[in-house]
Scaffold this motif. Sequence first.
Motif, PDB file in Angstrom:
ATOM      1  N   LYS A   1       0.828  -1.205   0.000  1.00  0.00           N
ATOM      2  CA  LYS A   1       0.000   0.000   0.000  1.00  0.00           C
ATOM      3  C   LYS A   1       0.866   1.261   0.000  1.00  0.00           C
ATOM      4  O   LYS A   1       0.629   2.192  -0.761  1.00  0.00           O
ATOM      5  CB  LYS A   1      -0.910   0.001   1.222  1.00  0.00           C
TER       6      LYS A   1
ATOM      7  N   LYS B   1       1.558   4.733  -2.230  1.00  0.00           N
ATOM      8  CA  LYS B   1       1.386   6.081  -1.677  1.00  0.00           C
ATOM      9  C   LYS B   1       2.656   6.914  -1.870  1.00  0.00           C
ATOM     10  O   LYS B   1       2.586   8.099  -2.172  1.00  0.00           O
ATOM     11  CB  LYS B   1       1.056   5.993  -0.178  1.00  0.00           C
TER      12      LYS B   1
ATOM     13  N   HIS C   1      -8.446  -1.072  -3.422  1.00  0.00           N
ATOM     14  CA  HIS C   1      -8.465   0.218  -2.736  1.00  0.00           C
ATOM     15  C   HIS C   1      -7.134   0.940  -2.827  1.00  0.00           C
ATOM     16  O   HIS C   1      -7.077   2.156  -2.669  1.00  0.00           O
ATOM     17  CB  HIS C   1      -8.817   0.029  -1.251  1.00  0.00           C
TER      18      HIS C   1
ATOM     19  N   LYS D   1       5.935   0.872   6.523  1.00  0.00           N
ATOM     20  CA  LYS D   1       5.871   2.221   5.958  1.00  0.00           C
ATOM     21  C   LYS D   1       7.279   2.752   5.687  1.00  0.00           C
ATOM     22  O   LYS D   1       7.513   3.436   4.693  1.00  0.00           O
ATOM     23  CB  LYS D   1       5.105   3.144   6.908  1.00  0.00           C
TER      24      LYS D   1
ATOM     25  N   HIS E   1       7.399   0.833  15.525  1.00  0.00           N
ATOM     26  CA  HIS E   1       6.612   1.191  16.701  1.00  0.00           C
ATOM     27  C   HIS E   1       5.802  -0.035  17.112  1.00  0.00           C
ATOM     28  O   HIS E   1       5.028  -0.561  16.318  1.00  0.00           O
ATOM     29  CB  HIS E   1       5.681   2.359  16.341  1.00  0.00           C
TER      30      HIS E   1
ATOM     31  N   VAL F   1       2.935  -1.401  19.309  1.00  0.00           N
ATOM     32  CA  VAL F   1       1.768  -1.139  20.146  1.00  0.00           C
ATOM     33  C   VAL F   1       1.058  -2.471  20.275  1.00  0.00           C
ATOM     34  O   VAL F   1       0.671  -3.059  19.268  1.00  0.00           O
ATOM     35  CB  VAL F   1       0.816  -0.103  19.521  1.00  0.00           C
TER      36      VAL F   1
ATOM     37  N   TYR G   1       9.286   1.852  21.288  1.00  0.00           N
ATOM     38  CA  TYR G   1      10.101   2.036  20.087  1.00  0.00           C
ATOM     39  C   TYR G   1      11.430   1.318  20.320  1.00  0.00           C
ATOM     40  O   TYR G   1      11.616   0.641  21.335  1.00  0.00           O
ATOM     41  CB  TYR G   1      10.337   3.526  19.830  1.00  0.00           C
TER      42      TYR G   1
ATOM     43  N   GLU H   1     -10.512  -1.080  18.728  1.00  0.00           N
ATOM     44  CA  GLU H   1     -10.303   0.067  17.838  1.00  0.00           C
ATOM     45  C   GLU H   1      -8.884   0.064  17.269  1.00  0.00           C
ATOM     46  O   GLU H   1      -8.664   0.460  16.128  1.00  0.00           O
ATOM     47  CB  GLU H   1     -10.596   1.375  18.581  1.00  0.00           C
ATOM     48  N   TRP H   2      -7.936  -0.407  18.079  1.00  0.00           N
ATOM     49  CA  TRP H   2      -6.566  -0.557  17.557  1.00  0.00           C
ATOM     50  C   TRP H   2      -6.596  -1.453  16.318  1.00  0.00           C
ATOM     51  O   TRP H   2      -6.047  -1.107  15.265  1.00  0.00           O
ATOM     52  CB  TRP H   2      -5.640  -1.165  18.624  1.00  0.00           C
ATOM     53  N   ALA H   3      -7.252  -2.606  16.460  1.00  0.00           N
ATOM     54  CA  ALA H   3      -7.271  -3.564  15.348  1.00  0.00           C
ATOM     55  C   ALA H   3      -8.035  -2.994  14.148  1.00  0.00           C
ATOM     56  O   ALA H   3      -7.555  -3.074  13.011  1.00  0.00           O
ATOM     57  CB  ALA H   3      -7.910  -4.875  15.800  1.00  0.00           C
TER      58      ALA H   3
ATOM     59  N   GLY I   1      -8.379   0.031  13.284  1.00  0.00           N
ATOM     60  CA  GLY I   1      -7.534   1.038  12.639  1.00  0.00           C
ATOM     61  C   GLY I   1      -6.491   0.411  11.730  1.00  0.00           C
ATOM     62  O   GLY I   1      -6.270   0.856  10.607  1.00  0.00           O
ATOM     63  N   LEU I   2      -5.881  -0.644  12.214  1.00  0.00           N
ATOM     64  CA  LEU I   2      -4.838  -1.295  11.409  1.00  0.00           C
ATOM     65  C   LEU I   2      -5.443  -2.009  10.198  1.00  0.00           C
ATOM     66  O   LEU I   2      -4.855  -1.993   9.111  1.00  0.00           O
ATOM     67  CB  LEU I   2      -4.035  -2.271  12.276  1.00  0.00           C
TER      68      LEU I   2
ATOM     69  N   ARG J   1      -8.109  -1.021   8.667  1.00  0.00           N
ATOM     70  CA  ARG J   1      -8.405   0.088   7.751  1.00  0.00           C
ATOM     71  C   ARG J   1      -7.151   0.468   6.985  1.00  0.00           C
ATOM     72  O   ARG J   1      -7.200   0.736   5.791  1.00  0.00           O
ATOM     73  CB  ARG J   1      -8.870   1.321   8.544  1.00  0.00           C
ATOM     74  N   ASP J   2      -6.039   0.490   7.704  1.00  0.00           N
ATOM     75  CA  ASP J   2      -4.800   0.915   7.067  1.00  0.00           C
ATOM     76  C   ASP J   2      -4.394  -0.071   5.974  1.00  0.00           C
ATOM     77  O   ASP J   2      -3.975   0.329   4.896  1.00  0.00           O
ATOM     78  CB  ASP J   2      -3.695   1.010   8.127  1.00  0.00           C
TER      79      ASP J   2
ATOM     80  N   GLY K   1      -8.112  -0.700   3.580  1.00  0.00           N
ATOM     81  CA  GLY K   1      -8.977   0.409   3.170  1.00  0.00           C
ATOM     82  C   GLY K   1      -8.340   1.273   2.090  1.00  0.00           C
ATOM     83  O   GLY K   1      -7.180   1.123   1.752  1.00  0.00           O
TER      84      GLY K   1
END
Lengths: 232, 448
Positions: free
Chosen positions: B72, B76, B121, B364, B386, B388, B406, B437-439, B441-442, B444-445, B448
């Motif tokens: 992805k 970008k 996407h 990334k 990172h 988390v 980190y 929500e953490w999951a 979000g990831l 989606r990343d 999505g």
Amino acid sequence: MHRRDFLRLCGGAVAGAAAGPLLADGAPFVARTHARLVDGEGRPLRAEALAVDETYLFHYPFRSTPCFLLRLGRPVRAPVTLRTADGRAYRWPGGVGPGGAVVAFSAICTHLMTHPTRQGSFIAFHRRPTEVAGRPYVITCCAHGSVFDPHEGARVLTGPATQPLTAVVLEHDPASDTLTAVGTAGADLYREFLRTFRRELRAAFGRREYRAPAAGETRVWRLADYARVFRC
Amino acid sequence: MTDMKRRDFLKLTGAGAAAGTLGLAGAALPGAAGAARRAPLVVLDRPADLPRPKGQRVVVVGGGWSGLTIAKYLKKEDPKLDVVLIERRALFLSCPVSNLWLADLIDLEFIAHSYLDAARHNGYLFLNATVVDVDRDSRRVYTDQGHLRYDFLVLAPGIDYDYEAIGVTDPAERFHLQTNYPAGFIPGSEHLSIRNKLEDFEGGTFLLTVPSGNYRCLPGPYERACMVASWFKREGIKGKVLLLDANPDITIKKDGFHAAFDELYKGIIEYVPSFEITGVDPYRRKVRSEFAEVDFDDGAIYPRVRGARLIEMLGLVDPKSPQKEARIDVRFYNVIGDRRVYVAGDSRPMPFSKSGNTANSEGKFVAKIVAARANGRDVREWQSPHTVCYSMVNADPMEAISVDAYYAYNPKDGSFRFDRVKLFEQRSPDRGQATLEWARGLYRDMFG
């Protein structure tokens, strides 16, 4: 914000409510439809009526895109020059209204778009230190740990976000003490947000309404009345 | 193989080979039955059915958290890059938060995602294929669906299990063990089997194990113990979760896990540290250490992990790596001496957490490096991944603990250490919700 500030922000090229980047140098300010902030009864919200360091929520620039409204109790450090993740600079002029303390930012986290819904909010302004932020009076996204400082244009203090929360540009009318949202500055995540969450947004706001511009009036809620706020 | 031409087929077997003498390939040809067989030389010697590249092609091998993020973010970073993600699975199933599904806290749709959505996407191609070889001289990747050329290649094939390291060397024993007591850290059938085991479990000892070394998802086995124990509580199963840990203590978030074991699962979870498995008898359901032998009724046995076999097959393993991980530039991910080939994700040799958020954040950075080099630039500043990592320790209500960390690089000796570590070991319902929500979000990343 005074009209003069607004003009400075926009590089002296304000063109009413027309959408689109206005600055010749490509700074990411977008003038959008105007939406006056109103309370639950539909009365224009008076800036003086806002409690200090309380988190309020309204939707702008679309009917489904949430923003935080804050009347900060600590000094705002402005103007500041901020940068979007793709390196474009923009200037955050500071607050408006009483003491220049009223500020507004998109409540959509610029990291992975965590945002308040009626089911709950993982992102919020906290007066008391959260474990994640380790300090008070900052906006913290509990899902992935990004922390933003609303006193400095919601710049990133810590965490994975790579750009500030998008600033919502407010106009304050000193005569009536009312507030009107007129545009945004900074990251533009709205297209991506509306696409990503369209299923949830349709269910919550209506099939077409969710992507309609917030125009005319937009209701302000106390965040705690709108959603359960999660602490982290 | 229906549209494969006869010509391709012959090439597949090596020029001039007689059809009747083939192994796998020959078996598909008329008249091959009963003929002498030998192994085919190449699986499929023709280009994969892909659109012609529109720009420099970056091939990403492996559709886990690392590969999905890299694919992805390559687009970008530079939309002109032609990105192909190759993955052998047709459906993505998430290892992170899968323990919640084992305890019925989320449904399967929460952790199952479409590679096609990820590709459409984000503007890259998804090739559902298995990589069998890479020729770095001709810059060609060979798959069971044909071959393709690359300008840059990123290998993110994840982990494989190292059963030999727990004393299981006999293939029959290993298959019995893998089939009947799967580890459940490479998602797919393993997870579904474990869930079925829990549904069917009527009592006794349910064994979970924690390997030594840098295994995938450090808190995963401890979280799983909590989730299995919560299932026993909910279902009224008179069972014990026996957690045998090769390490001297819980490897991460130990205060939070110990508190959960003591306060929520007393009498259900039996935690045994310093139990390094030296052998397993999967038929009689026994595990051995140097000092003890333990019986179990059912369970999921997590052996040690190693870099994916693909890395070894391609000759990229660092001979000094005890876990057979790749030999790469530990700051910029390229294979030593080859800036067109990269290894990322859980086959990397760096001691980073082998976990989802780590792979995502690292991905990334890897995309940034590859995109820069594809454009004749370079990235000079190392960027830390990172980590988390949430762990659900209670099911009713959902309560979690977490860590945020980190890494720091020491240029003097090339080593890494944890940096800016924040431990949140007081379990809380808010953190339980934040786990979800953490999951989201990831996902989606990546999709999505």
